[in-house]
Design a protein around this motif. Structure first.
Motif, mmCIF file in Angstrom:
data_model
loop_
_atom_site.group_PDB
_atom_site.id
_atom_site.type_symbol
_atom_site.label_atom_id
_atom_site.label_comp_id
_atom_site.label_asym_id
_atom_site.label_seq_id
_atom_site.Cartn_x
_atom_site.Cartn_y
_atom_site.Cartn_z
ATOM 1 N N ALA A 193 0.835 -1.205 0.000
ATOM 2 C CA ALA A 193 0.000 0.000 0.000
ATOM 3 C C ALA A 193 0.870 1.256 0.000
ATOM 4 O O ALA A 193 0.599 2.208 -0.743
ATOM 5 C CB ALA A 193 -0.937 -0.003 1.209
ATOM 6 N N LYS A 194 1.905 1.233 0.808
ATOM 7 C CA LYS A 194 2.810 2.387 0.866
ATOM 8 C C LYS A 194 3.476 2.614 -0.488
ATOM 9 O O LYS A 194 3.554 3.741 -0.964
ATOM 10 C CB LYS A 194 3.863 2.173 1.954
ATOM 11 N N ALA A 195 3.943 1.543 -1.115
ATOM 12 C CA ALA A 195 4.595 1.659 -2.418
ATOM 13 C C ALA A 195 3.632 2.159 -3.494
ATOM 14 O O ALA A 195 4.032 2.904 -4.394
ATOM 15 C CB ALA A 195 5.181 0.304 -2.834
ATOM 16 N N LEU A 196 2.368 1.759 -3.390
ATOM 17 C CA LEU A 196 1.362 2.177 -4.360
ATOM 18 C C LEU A 196 0.816 3.576 -4.082
ATOM 19 O O LEU A 196 0.138 4.164 -4.921
ATOM 20 C CB LEU A 196 0.194 1.180 -4.380
ATOM 21 N N GLY A 197 1.095 4.097 -2.897
ATOM 22 C CA GLY A 197 0.606 5.423 -2.535
ATOM 23 C C GLY A 197 -0.866 5.439 -2.177
ATOM 24 O O GLY A 197 -1.567 6.422 -2.431
ATOM 25 N N VAL A 198 -1.348 4.319 -1.601
ATOM 26 C CA VAL A 198 -2.741 4.223 -1.175
ATOM 27 C C VAL A 198 -2.775 3.761 0.277
ATOM 28 O O VAL A 198 -1.765 3.309 0.823
ATOM 29 C CB VAL A 198 -3.558 3.241 -2.055
ATOM 30 N N SER A 199 -3.931 3.843 0.884
ATOM 31 C CA SER A 199 -4.046 3.395 2.269
ATOM 32 C C SER A 199 -4.067 1.868 2.336
ATOM 33 O O SER A 199 -4.413 1.194 1.364
ATOM 34 C CB SER A 199 -5.324 3.947 2.912
ATOM 35 N N ARG A 200 -3.706 1.356 3.483
ATOM 36 C CA ARG A 200 -3.742 -0.082 3.706
ATOM 37 C C ARG A 200 -5.177 -0.585 3.546
ATOM 38 O O ARG A 200 -5.417 -1.656 2.992
ATOM 39 C CB ARG A 200 -3.215 -0.403 5.109
#
Length: 100
Positions: free
Chosen positions: A29-36
């Motif tokens: 999620a962090k790598a994709l730039g979205v929330s968990r």
């Protein structure tokens, strides 16, 4: 050609992308730039792949956004087809023109 009972794209993402790389949901999620929460919802089949998410996935995993969206469309269409018989739709056909 329509697939028989296609998997949700989140299942593919989980098994073919995250697991082989040993990524946790939080890391991905962090790598994709979205929330968990957003990613978890996709992985668990509660949410579909949006066009923006398809682009994020294409960048992160060197795939195409179209491939992710096609998987989502195939899944959605298969699910909708399961209820085809319940739809109350009348067939429409074109009538020959009176002027021909």
């Amino acid at each position: 050609m329509q697939m028989h009972n296609p998997p949700h794209p989140g299942e593919i993402l989980k098994h073919l992308c995250l697991e082989p790389l040993g990524l946790s949901v939080t890391e991905a999620a962090k790598a994709l730039g979205v929330s968990r929460k957003t990613l978890s919802s996709i992985l668990n089949g509660r949410t579909g792949i949006s066009p923006e998410m398809a682009i994020r996935l294409s960048i992160a995993f060197d795939t195409t956004a179209e491939s992710w969206l096609n998987q989502q469309v195939q899944y959605d269409l298969w699910r909708a087809e399961q209820h085809r018989g319940k739809l109350q739709v009348k067939k429409l056909s074109s009538k020959q023109s009176e002027y021909t």
